[in-house]
Design a protein around this motif. Structure first.
Motif, mmCIF file in Angstrom:
data_model
loop_
_atom_site.group_PDB
_atom_site.id
_atom_site.type_symbol
_atom_site.label_atom_id
_atom_site.label_comp_id
_atom_site.label_asym_id
_atom_site.label_seq_id
_atom_site.Cartn_x
_atom_site.Cartn_y
_atom_site.Cartn_z
ATOM 1 N N ASP A 195 25.467 56.176 -25.063
ATOM 2 C CA ASP A 195 26.898 56.405 -24.974
ATOM 3 C C ASP A 195 27.193 57.247 -23.741
ATOM 4 O O ASP A 195 26.297 57.759 -23.079
ATOM 5 C CB ASP A 195 27.397 57.163 -26.214
ATOM 6 N N VAL A 196 28.493 57.426 -23.430
ATOM 7 C CA VAL A 196 28.925 58.282 -22.336
ATOM 8 C C VAL A 196 29.888 59.325 -22.890
ATOM 9 O O VAL A 196 30.766 59.017 -23.701
ATOM 10 C CB VAL A 196 29.595 57.476 -21.210
ATOM 11 N N TYR A 197 29.726 60.575 -22.438
ATOM 12 C CA TYR A 197 30.589 61.679 -22.839
ATOM 13 C C TYR A 197 31.308 62.194 -21.587
ATOM 14 O O TYR A 197 30.664 62.537 -20.594
ATOM 15 C CB TYR A 197 29.768 62.789 -23.482
ATOM 16 N N ASN A 198 32.624 62.223 -21.651
ATOM 17 C CA ASN A 198 33.441 62.656 -20.516
ATOM 18 C C ASN A 198 34.126 63.982 -20.823
ATOM 19 O O ASN A 198 34.684 64.154 -21.918
ATOM 20 C CB ASN A 198 34.517 61.612 -20.198
ATOM 21 N N PHE A 199 34.113 64.885 -19.856
ATOM 22 C CA PHE A 199 34.802 66.167 -19.966
ATOM 23 C C PHE A 199 35.790 66.269 -18.797
ATOM 24 O O PHE A 199 35.392 66.198 -17.631
ATOM 25 C CB PHE A 199 33.802 67.327 -19.907
ATOM 26 N N TYR A 200 37.070 66.443 -19.120
ATOM 27 C CA TYR A 200 38.126 66.482 -18.100
ATOM 28 C C TYR A 200 38.770 67.870 -18.087
ATOM 29 O O TYR A 200 38.994 68.471 -19.135
ATOM 30 C CB TYR A 200 39.242 65.477 -18.410
ATOM 31 N N TYR A 201 39.102 68.324 -16.886
ATOM 32 C CA TYR A 201 39.892 69.549 -16.767
ATOM 33 C C TYR A 201 40.826 69.411 -15.573
ATOM 34 O O TYR A 201 40.388 69.079 -14.463
ATOM 35 C CB TYR A 201 38.995 70.773 -16.578
ATOM 36 N N GLU A 202 42.119 69.648 -15.810
ATOM 37 C CA GLU A 202 43.120 69.575 -14.759
ATOM 38 C C GLU A 202 43.947 70.851 -14.772
ATOM 39 O O GLU A 202 44.277 71.373 -15.837
ATOM 40 C CB GLU A 202 44.029 68.357 -14.960
ATOM 41 N N ASN A 203 44.289 71.350 -13.566
ATOM 42 C CA ASN A 203 45.068 72.574 -13.488
ATOM 43 C C ASN A 203 45.753 72.660 -12.132
ATOM 44 O O ASN A 203 45.170 72.283 -11.108
ATOM 45 C CB ASN A 203 44.171 73.800 -13.697
ATOM 46 N N ASP A 204 46.995 73.157 -12.142
ATOM 47 C CA ASP A 204 47.708 73.299 -10.877
ATOM 48 C C ASP A 204 47.274 74.545 -10.111
ATOM 49 O O ASP A 204 47.689 74.742 -8.962
ATOM 50 C CB ASP A 204 49.217 73.301 -11.096
ATOM 51 N N LEU A 205 46.435 75.392 -10.705
ATOM 52 C CA LEU A 205 45.891 76.525 -9.950
ATOM 53 C C LEU A 205 45.058 76.050 -8.755
ATOM 54 O O LEU A 205 44.886 76.783 -7.788
ATOM 55 C CB LEU A 205 45.040 77.413 -10.856
ATOM 56 N N PHE A 206 44.528 74.805 -8.835
ATOM 57 C CA PHE A 206 43.817 74.240 -7.697
ATOM 58 C C PHE A 206 44.742 74.068 -6.498
ATOM 59 O O PHE A 206 44.281 73.924 -5.368
ATOM 60 C CB PHE A 206 43.202 72.885 -8.065
ATOM 61 N N ALA A 207 46.049 74.044 -6.759
ATOM 62 C CA ALA A 207 47.032 73.914 -5.681
ATOM 63 C C ALA A 207 47.761 75.226 -5.431
ATOM 64 O O ALA A 207 48.725 75.272 -4.653
ATOM 65 C CB ALA A 207 48.038 72.818 -6.023
ATOM 66 N N GLY A 208 47.359 76.297 -6.106
ATOM 67 C CA GLY A 208 47.961 77.604 -5.898
ATOM 68 C C GLY A 208 49.291 77.800 -6.597
ATOM 69 O O GLY A 208 50.073 78.675 -6.216
ATOM 70 N N THR A 209 49.569 77.010 -7.651
ATOM 71 C CA THR A 209 50.809 77.157 -8.416
ATOM 72 C C THR A 209 50.473 77.348 -9.893
ATOM 73 O O THR A 209 49.316 77.265 -10.294
ATOM 74 C CB THR A 209 51.728 75.938 -8.241
ATOM 75 N N ASP A 210 51.510 77.567 -10.697
ATOM 76 C CA ASP A 210 51.309 77.774 -12.129
ATOM 77 C C ASP A 210 52.591 77.393 -12.857
ATOM 78 O O ASP A 210 53.263 78.233 -13.449
ATOM 79 C CB ASP A 210 50.934 79.233 -12.413
#
Length: 349
Positions: free
Chosen positions: A35-50
């Motif tokens: 099987d395949v296990y996927n872990f996702y993380y997204e955040n606007d801190l990567f662009a310097g905003t919140d």
């Protein structure tokens, strides 16, 4: 069914698959493929905003191949009976099929984190905690995805607690207006999407290039829209899947394996990609507010687009992807478009 698939673990049949499935049907005996296990993380801190879409996290389990949802002896009989509905929602002849079970959370906030009063001209505080079940079916050049997500919007989404926890760890000031978030509401979203490889170029010891289009729709009280888009990839190695996977319904690119292939992540290489997605939006609960009760809302824009660029590195048994997304303004009064970063880790086991 979702609980059943989650509990399957990583046990595989060492004997002949048909014999094992006939004598002992069950999800544990789906295939001897991993099987395949996927872990996702997204955040606007990567662009310097919140603000706006400020954070998202998702875990998904991608099953090994199923022969089909109706007759596969590796599925218990009661599951096969439930899956007969798939003949209506996913008709057509496909070479291989699989299932994806996902669990995720999304967090939305206005721009001013220090105001505790209702900010009427900015988007509502909102969270979305959900469980998703998707069917993938593919041929050599096409993949069709049918997904249903069920979860909670409002305080039950635990968005405030999640954000406070992360901000406390990182020493970031907390948002003060969560008392104004959307009310609790059961959310349901049904999604269909079709992806097609329209171009494929490959030469020995040379770059590989492909282009993948997609189109689909979403129905439900969470989001209702039509969407279409395309992704172009170039690199030393291109996975035999259908593109990059941001956190959105029907986005898992870990397609069923092609015929006579036993591993998804069996080769290594690196590739870059660019993608676009355009949506005509009829409903977005995170802007329109609650469906069945009064809540804060703003005037949404009916046409929204995303542009992304990123890079992916794959090795035997794993893959990591980073992408930067730019999203057009989603509501009237939004000061500027939003940018956020996305990291995906895929492991085959």
């Amino acid at each position: 069914m979702a609980l059943l698939t989650i509990s399957s673990g990583a046990a595989f049949a060492d004997n002949d698959v048909d014999e094992v499935c006939t004598s002992k049907p069950g999800v544990r005996a789906l295939k001897k493929y991993p099987d395949v296990y996927n872990f996702y993380y997204e955040n606007d801190l990567f662009a310097g905003t919140d603000n706006n879409y400020t954070s998202g996290a998702k875990f998904s389990w991608v099953s090994a191949n199923l022969e089909d949802y109706i007759h596969d002896p590796c599925l218990p009989k009661w599951v096969r009976q439930l899956n007969r509905i798939s003949e209506m929602v996913q008709p057509g002849v496909f070479d291989t099929r699989n299932m994806v079970v996902s669990f995720g959370q999304e967090i939305y906030t206005p721009t001013d984190k220090y105001r505790s009063d209702l900010i009427v001209n900015d988007r509502p505080y909102a969270g979305w905690l959900y469980l998703g079940l998707a069917y993938n079916a593919r041929n050599d050049k096409d993949m069709e995805v049918t997904e249903i997500d069920i979860g909670m919007v409002g305080p039950a989404s635990l968005a405030k607690q999640s954000q406070d926890f992360i901000h406390r760890i990182r020493g970031i000031d907390r948002f003060q207006g969560w008392s104004n978030q959307l009310n609790n509401e059961l959310g349901i979203q049904f999604v269909k999407e079709r992806k097609t490889k329209i171009f494929n170029y490959s030469r020995p010891n040379g770059p590989k290039i492909d282009a993948i289009t997609h189109y689909g729709y979403s129905l439900g009280n969470v989001k209702t829209y039509l969407n279409t888009g395309m992704e172009v990839r170039i690199g030393t190695y291109l996975p035999n899947d259908f593109g990059t996977s941001p956190i959105r319904p029907a986005s898992d690119s870990n397609a069923p394996l092609p015929m006579n292939v036993s591993h998804r992540l069996a080769d290594g290489g690196i590739h870059a990609f660019v993608s676009v997605d355009a949506r005509a939006v009829a409903r977005n609960i995170f802007l329109d507010g609650n469906t069945f009760s009064d809540s804060h809302s703003v005037s949404k824009r009916y046409f929204v687009g995303d542009v992304a660029a990123g890079i992916a590195w794959q090795w035997v048994g794993g893959k990591i992807t980073y992408a930067q997304y730019l999203r057009s303004k989603e509501f009237r009064g939004q000061v500027k478009p939003q940018s956020y970063g996305s990291i995906t880790l895929s492991l085959e086991y």
